[in-house]
Design an enzyme around this catalytic site. Structure first.
Site, mmCIF file in Angstrom:
data_model
loop_
_atom_site.group_PDB
_atom_site.id
_atom_site.type_symbol
_atom_site.label_atom_id
_atom_site.label_comp_id
_atom_site.label_asym_id
_atom_site.label_seq_id
_atom_site.Cartn_x
_atom_site.Cartn_y
_atom_site.Cartn_z
ATOM 1 N N GLY A 69 5.982 -8.529 0.391
ATOM 2 C CA GLY A 69 5.939 -9.668 -0.502
ATOM 3 C C GLY A 69 6.255 -9.236 -1.931
ATOM 4 N N GLY A 70 6.391 -10.191 -2.809
ATOM 5 C CA GLY A 70 6.603 -9.886 -4.222
ATOM 6 C C GLY A 70 8.061 -9.878 -4.623
ATOM 7 N N GLU A 71 8.266 -9.718 -5.925
ATOM 8 C CA GLU A 71 9.607 -9.730 -6.501
ATOM 9 C C GLU A 71 10.132 -8.305 -6.665
ATOM 10 O OE1 GLU A 71 11.912 -11.876 -7.348
ATOM 11 O OE2 GLU A 71 10.884 -13.732 -6.768
ATOM 12 N N VAL A 72 11.105 -8.130 -7.553
ATOM 13 C CA VAL A 72 11.740 -6.826 -7.745
ATOM 14 C C VAL A 72 10.818 -5.870 -8.501
ATOM 15 C CG1 VAL A 72 12.883 -7.505 -9.913
ATOM 16 C CG2 VAL A 72 13.849 -5.647 -8.529
ATOM 17 N N THR A 73 10.866 -4.598 -8.114
ATOM 18 C CA THR A 73 10.158 -3.565 -8.868
ATOM 19 C C THR A 73 10.992 -2.295 -8.858
ATOM 20 O OG1 THR A 73 7.998 -2.551 -9.296
ATOM 21 C CG2 THR A 73 8.768 -2.557 -7.002
ATOM 22 N N HIS B 292 10.811 2.077 -8.701
ATOM 23 C CA HIS B 292 10.060 3.296 -8.397
ATOM 24 C C HIS B 292 10.805 4.499 -8.956
ATOM 25 C CE1 HIS B 292 7.491 0.991 -5.802
ATOM 26 N NE2 HIS B 292 8.460 0.722 -4.936
ATOM 27 N N ILE C 41 1.789 -4.405 -6.775
ATOM 28 C CA ILE C 41 1.377 -4.429 -5.368
ATOM 29 C C ILE C 41 2.312 -5.327 -4.578
ATOM 30 C CG2 ILE C 41 -0.473 -5.063 -3.757
ATOM 31 C CD1 ILE C 41 -2.484 -4.548 -5.979
ATOM 32 N N PHE D 294 1.005 -0.144 -3.016
ATOM 33 C CA PHE D 294 1.029 -0.308 -4.473
ATOM 34 C C PHE D 294 1.633 0.905 -5.161
ATOM 35 C CE2 PHE D 294 -3.261 1.506 -3.773
ATOM 36 C CZ PHE D 294 -3.319 2.510 -4.736
ATOM 37 N N CYS E 30 8.581 -7.723 -11.295
ATOM 38 C CA CYS E 30 7.760 -8.654 -10.520
ATOM 39 C C CYS E 30 8.074 -10.111 -10.848
ATOM 40 C CB CYS E 30 6.263 -8.373 -10.714
ATOM 41 S SG CYS E 30 5.802 -6.679 -10.275
#
Length: 213
Positions: A77-81, A83, A144, A157, A174
């Site tokens: 789930g969630g939007e772009v992040t 790393h 997360i 996360f 996000c």
């Protein structure tokens, strides 16, 4: 001593694709055999962007056609992040049948781990109502994004410890406009990522009431 045992794998630097495939393998093994122990994977990734299953490309500030880096759309789930090295990424592979079959509970537990870890370094952090993750002031320090299949968890996360945040400038992290990102090292220059990993494992065990081996 707690009844539930979680096996720790402190993997270190690994490509996002390899870690993703490994998680999928671990999840499938536990779908086939629910008695297998849970896992806690600690990794760092070389620079990579990931998008959640329903995320929009509107949160990318670069043209995908001319982008030469790594980017993946995943089932979390969630939007772009973003790393990168210096960021601890934690992938719990947990069978929630042994905990609580409640995704909101699970997300709040992950946030609680992060909040307590930061408190160990005298950093006061908080949740933002209606959003997932952990903030220091108006700056997000941990993102997360999870996937749960028949109550087996994957993804997890990312905690910004001592990473280069420039990669975040190419996205709307996000999907939240007007917010910034930060790192532990911004507030504590003497931070040691190895020590943070150890603290994170300790706090995870306490919050989830498990024994980690």
């Amino acid at each position: 001593m707690f009844d539930r045992i979680v096996e720790l794998e402190n993997i270190g630097l690994i490509s996002y694709k390899k870690a993703w495939e490994y998680q999928q393998k671990l999840v499938q093994e536990r779908l086939d055999n629910p008695d297998l122990p849970d896992k806690l994977l600690l990794v760092e990734h070389p620079a990579v962007y990931t998008l959640g299953t329903g995320s929009t490309l509107d949160n990318l500030k670069f043209d995908l056609n001319s982008f030469s880096g790594e980017i993946y759309r995943t089932e979390r789930g969630g939007e772009v992040t973003f790393h990168c090295e210096g960021q601890i990424v934690v992938y719990p592979i947990l069978n929630l049948h042994y905990y609580q079959k409640d995704l909101h509970w699970y997300l709040r537990q992950l946030e609680e781990v992060i909040i307590q870890v930061l408190a160990e370094y005298n950093l006061k952090s908080h949740r933002v109502e209606g959003l997932t993750g952990v903030w220091i002031g108006d700056a997000k320090i941990a993102a997360i994004g999870i996937k749960v299949k028949r109550w087996i968890t994957m993804h997890g996360f990312a905690l910004n410890v001592c990473c280069d945040l420039s990669g975040f400038e190419k996205i709307i992290p996000c999907g939240i406009k007007g917010k910034f990102v930060t790192t532990i090292s911004h507030h504590n220059r003497n931070i040691n990522i190895i020590e943070v990993k150890k603290m994170l494992v300790k706090i995870f065990a306490e919050v989830f009431s498990v024994s980690i081996k």
